[in-house]
Write a protein that holds these residues in place. Structure first.
Motif, PDB file in Angstrom:
ATOM      1  N   PHE A  72       0.856  -1.362   0.177  1.00  0.00           N
ATOM      2  CA  PHE A  72       0.008   0.005   0.032  1.00  0.00           C
ATOM      3  C   PHE A  72       1.071   1.436   0.134  1.00  0.00           C
ATOM      4  O   PHE A  72       1.905   1.276   0.521  1.00  0.00           O
ATOM      5  N   LEU A  73       0.288   2.203  -0.359  1.00  0.00           N
ATOM      6  CA  LEU A  73       0.663   3.808  -0.377  1.00  0.00           C
ATOM      7  C   LEU A  73      -0.269   4.639   0.304  1.00  0.00           C
ATOM      8  O   LEU A  73      -1.540   4.462   0.015  1.00  0.00           O
ATOM      9  N   GLN A  74       0.285   5.359   1.016  1.00  0.00           N
ATOM     10  CA  GLN A  74      -0.611   6.262   1.755  1.00  0.00           C
ATOM     11  C   GLN A  74      -0.068   7.645   1.890  1.00  0.00           C
ATOM     12  O   GLN A  74       1.237   7.906   2.580  1.00  0.00           O
ATOM     13  N   TYR A  75      -0.906   8.616   1.568  1.00  0.00           N
ATOM     14  CA  TYR A  75      -0.471  10.149   1.567  1.00  0.00           C
ATOM     15  C   TYR A  75      -1.415  11.060   2.523  1.00  0.00           C
ATOM     16  O   TYR A  75      -2.287  10.879   2.340  1.00  0.00           O
ATOM     17  N   ILE A  76      -0.595  11.368   3.486  1.00  0.00           N
ATOM     18  CA  ILE A  76      -1.299  12.256   4.546  1.00  0.00           C
ATOM     19  C   ILE A  76      -1.466  13.605   4.311  1.00  0.00           C
ATOM     20  O   ILE A  76      -0.487  14.476   3.707  1.00  0.00           O
ATOM     21  N   ILE A  77      -2.563  14.326   4.306  1.00  0.00           N
ATOM     22  CA  ILE A  77      -2.872  15.506   3.910  1.00  0.00           C
ATOM     23  C   ILE A  77      -3.090  16.388   5.288  1.00  0.00           C
ATOM     24  O   ILE A  77      -3.774  15.910   6.211  1.00  0.00           O
ATOM     25  N   ASN A  78      -2.169  17.504   5.614  1.00  0.00           N
ATOM     26  CA  ASN A  78      -2.275  18.346   6.762  1.00  0.00           C
ATOM     27  C   ASN A  78      -3.457  19.307   6.397  1.00  0.00           C
ATOM     28  O   ASN A  78      -3.465  20.174   6.036  1.00  0.00           O
ATOM     29  N   THR A  79      -4.722  18.630   7.151  1.00  0.00           N
ATOM     30  CA  THR A  79      -5.691  19.550   7.316  1.00  0.00           C
ATOM     31  C   THR A  79      -5.927  19.816   8.730  1.00  0.00           C
ATOM     32  O   THR A  79      -7.279  20.115   9.088  1.00  0.00           O
ATOM     33  N   GLU A  80      -5.088  19.608   9.648  1.00  0.00           N
ATOM     34  CA  GLU A  80      -5.500  19.883  11.000  1.00  0.00           C
ATOM     35  C   GLU A  80      -6.026  21.492  11.240  1.00  0.00           C
ATOM     36  O   GLU A  80      -6.675  21.559  12.184  1.00  0.00           O
ATOM     37  N   ALA A  81      -5.583  22.453  10.506  1.00  0.00           N
ATOM     38  CA  ALA A  81      -6.046  23.560  10.804  1.00  0.00           C
ATOM     39  C   ALA A  81      -7.459  23.923  10.012  1.00  0.00           C
ATOM     40  O   ALA A  81      -8.333  24.544  10.736  1.00  0.00           O
ATOM     41  N   LEU A  82      -7.855  23.006   9.329  1.00  0.00           N
ATOM     42  CA  LEU A  82      -9.262  23.014   8.782  1.00  0.00           C
ATOM     43  C   LEU A  82     -10.417  22.054   9.676  1.00  0.00           C
ATOM     44  O   LEU A  82     -11.404  22.479  10.128  1.00  0.00           O
ATOM     45  N   PHE A  83     -10.030  21.075  10.168  1.00  0.00           N
ATOM     46  CA  PHE A  83     -10.514  20.044  10.952  1.00  0.00           C
ATOM     47  C   PHE A  83     -10.395  19.922  12.565  1.00  0.00           C
ATOM     48  O   PHE A  83     -10.959  19.159  13.215  1.00  0.00           O
ATOM     49  N   GLY A  84      -9.278  20.670  12.683  1.00  0.00           N
ATOM     50  CA  GLY A  84      -8.748  20.833  14.162  1.00  0.00           C
ATOM     51  C   GLY A  84      -7.671  19.790  14.657  1.00  0.00           C
ATOM     52  O   GLY A  84      -7.238  19.048  13.469  1.00  0.00           O
ATOM     53  N   GLU A  85      -7.034  20.093  15.692  1.00  0.00           N
ATOM     54  CA  GLU A  85      -5.641  19.305  15.905  1.00  0.00           C
ATOM     55  C   GLU A  85      -5.757  17.861  15.926  1.00  0.00           C
ATOM     56  O   GLU A  85      -6.822  17.377  16.655  1.00  0.00           O
ATOM     57  N   GLY A  86      -4.875  16.927  15.363  1.00  0.00           N
ATOM     58  CA  GLY A  86      -5.166  15.499  15.411  1.00  0.00           C
ATOM     59  C   GLY A  86      -6.064  14.911  14.489  1.00  0.00           C
ATOM     60  O   GLY A  86      -6.269  13.609  14.324  1.00  0.00           O
TER      61      GLY A  86
END
Length: 228
Positions: free
Chosen positions: A136-150
């Motif tokens: 598998f390949l997994q790409y994490i999108i930094n969306t903490e500013a939009l959905f909250g920390e964590g």
């Protein structure tokens, strides 16, 4: 005449006493050069006090994600479904961070599936236990500013190979076949303590209804990751 002599004697004695006092005063004020104490001038430059050398503080190297030991990610996925189709999917995984956001990994899976099929001989219960391997390949999108920390979104792709038992309607018998399942999808991660809980939705690009043990082309998984 006697008074005059007495007056002269008195003058001589007085002069002699003055000379003795003057000589004592001069001798008291004179100090030889070799015995004179040298006192530093007020305007002279003062010498700097020597301070003991200080040991340089050891700089603590910051934690780097580039360290090999910090790049491993452990986790797994599972899914359970009951009804006309009973389905249990358990898959532990191990991944390695290629970059801060991109993870590549491998995993193994165990699937238990049981379904009821209508055949020429009537309804037939087909039970299947399957072991599989996947990458598998997994790409994490930094969306903490939009959905909250964590809370982060991620994209996911997977290629799974498994050997499945299936019922051949043409030959009216049960056969075995190798099934390849390329899947794409994504999900959301939520941080709980030291791990991330994942909700993942995948779509099978090679769905074969009569062959695959999965009930439909859409797969839903719950999982977790440690080391992100």
């Amino acid at each position: 005449m006697m008074r005059y002599k007495t007056y002269l004697l008195y003058n001589k004695v007085l002069t002699l006493l003055c000379l003795v006092c003057l000589s004592a005063t001069v001798s008291a004020q004179y100090v030889p050069k070799d015995k004179r104490k040298k006192t530093p001038a007020k305007d002279s430059v003062t010498t700097k006090e020597k301070t003991p050398p200080q040991k340089p503080e050891k700089k603590q190297s910051p934690k780097r994600d580039n360290d090999i030991g910090r790049r491993w990610v452990f986790g797994g996925n599972f899914w359970v479904q009951f009804g006309n189709v009973t389905f249990i999917d358990i898959a532990p995984t191990i991944g390695y961070k290629l970059t801060q956001n991109l993870i590549a990994g491998v995993g193994v899976g165990y699937v238990y599936a049981r379904s009821r099929l209508a055949t020429n001989l009537g309804n037939l219960d087909v039970e299947n236990q399957i072991y599989s391997g996947r990458t598998f390949l997994q790409y994490i999108i930094n969306t903490e500013a939009l959905f909250g920390e964590g809370n982060r979104l991620f994209l996911y792709s997977e290629y799974e190979v498994l050997r499945s038992d299936y019922y051949d309607r043409v030959l009216d018998r049960q056969n075995s076949i190798w099934v390849r399942r390329p899947q794409i999808g994504g999900g959301i991660q939520q941080k709980l303590g030291n791990l991330y809980v994942n909700l993942l939705v995948l779509y099978n690009l090679n769905y074969l209804e009569d062959i695959t043990p999965y009930p439909n082309p859409i797969t839903i998984r719950l999982g977790f990751n440690v080391g992100l």
